[in-house]
Write a protein that holds these residues in place. Structure first.
Motif, PDB file in Angstrom:
ATOM      1  N   GLU A   1       0.830  -1.200   0.000  1.00  0.00           N
ATOM      2  CA  GLU A   1       0.000   0.000   0.000  1.00  0.00           C
ATOM      3  C   GLU A   1       0.872   1.260   0.000  1.00  0.00           C
ATOM      4  N   THR A   2       1.965   1.267   0.771  1.00  0.00           N
ATOM      5  CA  THR A   2       2.831   2.440   0.814  1.00  0.00           C
ATOM      6  C   THR A   2       3.417   2.730  -0.561  1.00  0.00           C
ATOM      7  N   LYS A   3       3.800   1.671  -1.296  1.00  0.00           N
ATOM      8  CA  LYS A   3       4.368   1.878  -2.637  1.00  0.00           C
ATOM      9  C   LYS A   3       3.344   2.562  -3.539  1.00  0.00           C
ATOM     10  N   ILE A   4       2.089   2.139  -3.458  1.00  0.00           N
ATOM     11  CA  ILE A   4       1.038   2.748  -4.271  1.00  0.00           C
ATOM     12  C   ILE A   4       0.881   4.215  -3.899  1.00  0.00           C
ATOM     13  N   LEU A   5       0.896   4.530  -2.610  1.00  0.00           N
ATOM     14  CA  LEU A   5       0.742   5.913  -2.177  1.00  0.00           C
ATOM     15  C   LEU A   5       1.903   6.777  -2.657  1.00  0.00           C
ATOM     16  N   GLY A  51      -7.082  21.067  -7.948  1.00  0.00           N
ATOM     17  CA  GLY A  51      -6.417  19.899  -8.522  1.00  0.00           C
ATOM     18  C   GLY A  51      -5.936  18.922  -7.460  1.00  0.00           C
ATOM     19  N   LEU A  52      -5.760  19.398  -6.220  1.00  0.00           N
ATOM     20  CA  LEU A  52      -5.385  18.479  -5.137  1.00  0.00           C
ATOM     21  C   LEU A  52      -6.612  17.679  -4.722  1.00  0.00           C
ATOM     22  N   THR A  53      -6.359  16.502  -4.184  1.00  0.00           N
ATOM     23  CA  THR A  53      -7.435  15.657  -3.681  1.00  0.00           C
ATOM     24  C   THR A  53      -7.091  15.208  -2.268  1.00  0.00           C
ATOM     25  N   LEU A  54      -8.076  14.690  -1.565  1.00  0.00           N
ATOM     26  CA  LEU A  54      -7.798  14.137  -0.236  1.00  0.00           C
ATOM     27  C   LEU A  54      -6.779  13.009  -0.332  1.00  0.00           C
ATOM     28  N   GLU A  55      -6.791  12.294  -1.425  1.00  0.00           N
ATOM     29  CA  GLU A  55      -5.824  11.219  -1.641  1.00  0.00           C
ATOM     30  C   GLU A  55      -4.389  11.759  -1.621  1.00  0.00           C
ATOM     31  N   ASP A  56      -4.203  12.987  -2.097  1.00  0.00           N
ATOM     32  CA  ASP A  56      -2.868  13.589  -2.086  1.00  0.00           C
ATOM     33  C   ASP A  56      -2.325  13.733  -0.671  1.00  0.00           C
ATOM     34  N   LYS A  58      -2.851  11.633   1.740  1.00  0.00           N
ATOM     35  CA  LYS A  58      -2.355  10.293   2.087  1.00  0.00           C
ATOM     36  C   LYS A  58      -0.959  10.090   1.493  1.00  0.00           C
ATOM     37  N   HIS A  59      -0.777  10.560   0.279  1.00  0.00           N
ATOM     38  CA  HIS A  59       0.535  10.443  -0.364  1.00  0.00           C
ATOM     39  C   HIS A  59       1.590  11.247   0.403  1.00  0.00           C
ATOM     40  N   ALA A  60       1.218  12.436   0.834  1.00  0.00           N
ATOM     41  CA  ALA A  60       2.158  13.276   1.579  1.00  0.00           C
ATOM     42  C   ALA A  60       2.547  12.615   2.891  1.00  0.00           C
ATOM     43  N   TYR A  61       1.565  12.072   3.614  1.00  0.00           N
ATOM     44  CA  TYR A  61       1.870  11.404   4.879  1.00  0.00           C
ATOM     45  C   TYR A  61       2.706  10.150   4.653  1.00  0.00           C
ATOM     46  N   SER A  62       2.426   9.435   3.576  1.00  0.00           N
ATOM     47  CA  SER A  62       3.196   8.242   3.260  1.00  0.00           C
ATOM     48  C   SER A  62       4.650   8.605   2.982  1.00  0.00           C
TER      49      SER A  62
END
Length: 75
Positions: A1-5, A51-56, A58-62
Motif C-alpha cells: 500500500e505504501t508503494k502505491i501511495l 487539482g489536489l485531492t484528499l488522496e494527495d 495520504k501520499h504526503a503522509y506516506s
C-alpha cells in the motif's frame, strides 16, 4: 500500500531543487505538511490549490513516513 501511495510523489532536480513534490505540481510535500501542522484544514488547502485531492494528503503522509523510517537507527 505504501508503494502505491508514493506513486503520486516525485523528486526531480529541475523542480524545487529536487524536493519531493506531488506529481504534476510544484507543491512540495513538506509545504503541504507545514500547512497542516500550522492549523490549515485539508478542506482549506483543497480550496486554495485546485487539482489536489484528499488522496494527495495520504501520499504526503506516506512520503513523510518513508523519510522517518529511513532515519531509524541513526540515533
Amino acid at each position: 500500500e505504501t508503494k502505491i501511495l508514493l506513486e503520486r510523489i516525485e523528486s526531480n532536480p529541475q523542480v524545487l531543487g529536487g524536493q519531493p513534490v506531488l506529481k504534476g505540481t510544484r507543491l512540495a510535500v513538506a509545504y503541504i505538511l507545514r500547512l497542516l501542522a500550522s492549523g490549515a484544514t485539508p478542506e482549506e488547502i483543497l480550496h486554495e490549490y485546485e487539482g489536489l485531492t484528499l488522496e494527495d494528503f495520504k501520499h504526503a503522509y506516506s512520503s513523510l513516513q518513508k523519510q522517518a523510517l529511513s532515519f531509524r537507527g541513526v540515533w
